[in-house]
Design an enzyme around this catalytic site. Structure first.
Site, PDB file in Angstrom:
ATOM      1  N   ASP A  32       0.803  -1.220   0.000  1.00 33.64           N
ATOM      2  CA  ASP A  32       0.000   0.000   0.000  1.00 33.64           C
ATOM      3  C   ASP A  32       0.836   1.271   0.000  1.00 33.64           C
ATOM      4  OD1 ASP A  32       0.947  -0.358   2.608  1.00 33.64           O
ATOM      5  OD2 ASP A  32      -0.991  -0.915   3.407  1.00 33.64           O
ATOM      6  N   ASP A  56      -8.225  -3.099  14.087  1.00 39.74           N
ATOM      7  CA  ASP A  56      -9.588  -3.433  13.646  1.00 39.74           C
ATOM      8  C   ASP A  56      -9.570  -4.616  12.674  1.00 39.74           C
ATOM      9  OD1 ASP A  56      -8.388  -2.234  11.498  1.00 39.74           O
ATOM     10  OD2 ASP A  56      -9.848  -0.602  11.279  1.00 39.74           O
ATOM     11  N   HIS A  72      -7.602  -4.806   9.964  1.00 48.57           N
ATOM     12  CA  HIS A  72      -7.286  -4.491   8.563  1.00 48.57           C
ATOM     13  C   HIS A  72      -5.945  -5.095   8.158  1.00 48.57           C
ATOM     14  CE1 HIS A  72      -5.349  -0.610  10.138  1.00 48.57           C
ATOM     15  NE2 HIS A  72      -4.380  -1.142   9.404  1.00 48.57           N
ATOM     16  N   GLU A 132      -9.833  -1.831   5.041  1.00 47.58           N
ATOM     17  CA  GLU A 132     -10.518  -1.549   6.297  1.00 47.58           C
ATOM     18  C   GLU A 132     -11.771  -2.422   6.428  1.00 47.58           C
ATOM     19  OE1 GLU A 132      -9.094   0.284   8.402  1.00 47.58           O
ATOM     20  OE2 GLU A 132      -8.456   2.244   7.668  1.00 47.58           O
TER      21      GLU A 132
END
Length: 244
Positions: free
Chosen positions: A70, A139, A141, A146
């Site tokens: 990313d 979370d 990810h 996400e």
């Protein structure tokens, strides 16, 4: 059917060594392999170990290709918080990998769809990712995928949640400087890798690690999809695996 192999290490430094063993085995078996790489604090001990091992003559990066997971939208490659800059500083500048054999999504792309499609095409032309390195967010990810209502497939633009922006705020002067979106390999891109190695350190990751591999598979916990991958190795320190 869970195909996850869990390796427990005593601390982040040992996590880095165990992860480096996986990389060393692959590079020595397939010198022109394709690595999927990640940024963040978790891979740093691994990258230091890989640099040391090449200097010691145990591995050779001269034919290796790499594709990063990313990049922040809007950051130039020479911006100190860009992931291209991170990779240069922490790995590429210290090993024999050729610059043309390292790809990172273009944070300044004018045509996002074309950039994402070209990224996928380059990975495909290289023959696919042999080993994908992952960390995990609080979370769940992976990359910048996400929590969502569905699993993404290919490289795409992703708006960043407030939680992720808060977590990354420490690297910037203020929350206002943290990008609001990123470009990331999709879940489909990650799942297409032949092997996945996830490194997890710290007690604050213990709960999400358990949820990802021993809870239901749901796009609300993106990492949970890895339960369906045929070859996943999770390397965690004592703190991160205390709930397993």
């Amino acid at each position: 059917m869970l195909h996850v192999h869990i390796l427990k290490a005593k601390d982040p430094a040992e996590v880095g060594k165990l992860a480096a063993d996986q990389f060393e085995a692959l590079i020595n078996t397939k010198p022109a392999c394709v690595l999927g790489l990640a940024t963040g604090s978790s891979p740093l001990p691994l990258y230091r170990e890989l640099i040391a091992r090449e200097k010691a003559g145990k591995i050779d990066f001269s034919r290796v290709r790499s594709a990063n997971l990313d990049e922040y939208k809007g950051l130039a490659p020479d911006h100190p918080q860009s992931y291209r800059y991170f990779m240069q500083e922490n790995l590429f500048n210290h090993i024999s990998i050729k610059p043309e054999n390292t790809i990172v999504p273009d944070g300044l792309a004018a045509d996002v769809d074309a950039m994402c499609a070209a990224y996928e095409r380059q990975i495909e032309e290289w023959g696919g990712v042999d080993l994908q390195l992952l960390g995990i967010g609080h979370d769940g990810h992976i990359g910048f995928n996400e929590p969502d209502s569905q699993f993404s497939t290919m490289t795409h633009e992703m708006p960043l949640t407030q939680m992720t922006r808060e977590a990354n705020k420490r690297f910037f002067n203020s929350i206002d400087e943290v990008p609001t979106a990123a470009y990331t390999m999709g879940i489909g891109t990650v799942m297409a890798a032949r092997k996945v190695v996830m490194i997890v350190t710290g007690r604050d990751k213990a709960e999400i690690l358990k949820k990802s591999f021993f809870g239901p598979v749901t796009p609300e916990v993106p990492a949970s999809i890895l339960q369906f991958h045929p070859d996943v190795t999770v390397i965690c320190d004592e703190a991160a695996c205390e709930l397993l």
